[in-house]
Design an enzyme around this catalytic site. Sequence first.
Site, PDB file in Angstrom:
ATOM      1  N   ASP A  67     -11.816  12.000  -6.349  1.00 29.84           N
ATOM      2  CA  ASP A  67     -10.762  11.007  -6.152  1.00 29.84           C
ATOM      3  C   ASP A  67      -9.941  10.792  -7.418  1.00 29.84           C
ATOM      4  O   ASP A  67     -10.280  11.298  -8.495  1.00 29.84           O
ATOM      5  CB  ASP A  67     -11.369   9.677  -5.656  1.00 29.84           C
ATOM      6  CG  ASP A  67     -12.612   9.255  -6.440  1.00 29.84           C
ATOM      7  OD1 ASP A  67     -12.890   9.865  -7.485  1.00 29.84           O
ATOM      8  OD2 ASP A  67     -13.296   8.325  -6.013  1.00 29.84           O
ATOM      9  N   ASN A 136     -20.349  -1.715  -2.291  1.00 30.13           N
ATOM     10  CA  ASN A 136     -20.069  -1.973  -0.866  1.00 30.13           C
ATOM     11  C   ASN A 136     -20.332  -0.734  -0.015  1.00 30.13           C
ATOM     12  O   ASN A 136     -19.923  -0.667   1.135  1.00 30.13           O
ATOM     13  CB  ASN A 136     -18.621  -2.445  -0.682  1.00 30.13           C
ATOM     14  CG  ASN A 136     -17.600  -1.397  -1.113  1.00 30.13           C
ATOM     15  OD1 ASN A 136     -17.964  -0.287  -1.501  1.00 30.13           O
ATOM     16  ND2 ASN A 136     -16.323  -1.742  -1.038  1.00 30.13           N
ATOM     17  N   HIS A 138     -19.256   2.382  -0.662  1.00 23.89           N
ATOM     18  CA  HIS A 138     -18.231   3.425  -0.649  1.00 23.89           C
ATOM     19  C   HIS A 138     -18.710   4.682  -1.377  1.00 23.89           C
ATOM     20  O   HIS A 138     -19.550   4.611  -2.279  1.00 23.89           O
ATOM     21  CB  HIS A 138     -16.880   2.924  -1.187  1.00 23.89           C
ATOM     22  CG  HIS A 138     -16.762   2.737  -2.660  1.00 23.89           C
ATOM     23  ND1 HIS A 138     -16.218   1.603  -3.223  1.00 23.89           N
ATOM     24  CD2 HIS A 138     -17.081   3.532  -3.713  1.00 23.89           C
ATOM     25  CE1 HIS A 138     -16.208   1.721  -4.533  1.00 23.89           C
ATOM     26  NE2 HIS A 138     -16.734   2.883  -4.863  1.00 23.89           N
ATOM     27  N   GLU A 143     -13.579   3.346   1.357  1.00 24.01           N
ATOM     28  CA  GLU A 143     -14.026   1.972   1.471  1.00 24.01           C
ATOM     29  C   GLU A 143     -14.522   1.692   2.899  1.00 24.01           C
ATOM     30  O   GLU A 143     -14.227   2.472   3.821  1.00 24.01           O
ATOM     31  CB  GLU A 143     -12.844   1.036   1.161  1.00 24.01           C
ATOM     32  CG  GLU A 143     -12.266   1.196  -0.244  1.00 24.01           C
ATOM     33  CD  GLU A 143     -13.113   0.492  -1.316  1.00 24.01           C
ATOM     34  OE1 GLU A 143     -14.338   0.434  -1.184  1.00 24.01           O
ATOM     35  OE2 GLU A 143     -12.508   0.006  -2.290  1.00 24.01           O
TER      36      GLU A 143
HETATM   37  C1  GLP Z   1     -15.884   4.291  -8.286  1.00 24.99           C
HETATM   38  C2  GLP Z   1     -15.750   5.750  -7.858  1.00 24.99           C
HETATM   39  C3  GLP Z   1     -16.970   6.230  -7.093  1.00 24.99           C
HETATM   40  C4  GLP Z   1     -18.237   5.777  -7.790  1.00 24.99           C
HETATM   41  C5  GLP Z   1     -18.303   4.289  -7.831  1.00 24.99           C
HETATM   42  C6  GLP Z   1     -19.565   3.737  -8.482  1.00 24.99           C
HETATM   43  O1  GLP Z   1     -15.263   3.372  -7.464  1.00 24.99           O
HETATM   44  N1  GLP Z   1     -14.591   6.016  -7.095  1.00 24.99           N
HETATM   45  O2  GLP Z   1     -16.918   7.643  -6.962  1.00 24.99           O
HETATM   46  O3  GLP Z   1     -19.367   6.296  -7.130  1.00 24.99           O
HETATM   47  O4  GLP Z   1     -17.178   3.797  -8.557  1.00 24.99           O
HETATM   48  O5  GLP Z   1     -19.463   3.734  -9.867  1.00 24.99           O
HETATM   49  P1  GLP Z   1     -20.680   3.523 -10.853  1.00 24.99           P
HETATM   50  O6  GLP Z   1     -21.494   4.769 -10.789  1.00 24.99           O
HETATM   51  O7  GLP Z   1     -20.046   3.315 -12.200  1.00 24.99           O
HETATM   52  O8  GLP Z   1     -21.410   2.326 -10.373  1.00 24.99           O
END
Ligand code: GLP
Length: 252
Positions: A67, A136, A138, A143
Amino acid sequence: MEIVIAGDAQQAARTVAERIAAVARSSPHPVLGVATGSSPQGAYRELAAQVGAGLLDLSRASAFALDEYVGLPADHEQSYTATIRRTVTEPLHLDPARVHVPDGRAADLVAACERYERMIRDAGGVDVQVLGIGENGHIGFNEPSSGLGSRTRVTTLTESTRRANARFFDDLDEVPAHAVTQGLGTIGEARQVVLVALGARKAEAVAGMVDGPVSARCPASVLQLHPRCTVVLDEDAASRLADVDHHRQVQR
Ligand code: GLP
């Protein structure tokens, strides 16, 4: 789903890195799916150490990021283009020409999304996809309410995701409202998926993903349908699973 409960973050990182390295060693041109976020960083460091020690060569690997924010300049240090370069491409000695991130600045974002899907297909598909999970549920920036068969597209970030990601920016107002993300259908086509989740903040999302119904309420739950999905957790992230003892027994 294969559930691996690791003793700590380091052991989780080693487990994820082993899976990626095994795929990379088994193919002359491996295609890696890479994620940003803090969760996979330990695994990237493990892989970087192996590459640095001459135990692993990723110079022929391609990589596709999940992304990208819409509208951030590519050289903004929180753009996923810059983040992937800093945390993946450089430390793992990947060939920058083979590392791809969705284009969040294209004048025609719809065409850019279609192009990204084509590039993944033309590369032969993703061999192993690394994932984190949002609080949440995702994955990527899919989302809650994302279509379970969705493809690469523009999404609107929830306020909770913007707040969670605000720690990387000076101010909540600077967090973009939109992103381009591989869809749940796109991610599901990877031949193997390895998702890593660490800490108590992820426990509820992890329980929804593993034990909940397959539902757009928890986008990661679509991984229950994947034929080869490993979920690597620390004790805290595993703490709300319905049957932790069973998972430990399977692991043993
Ligand atoms: C972001 C990314 C996701 C990721 C998520 C969790 O929103 N788009 O790909 O998995 O955050 O991040 P973290 O691993 O820092 O908790």
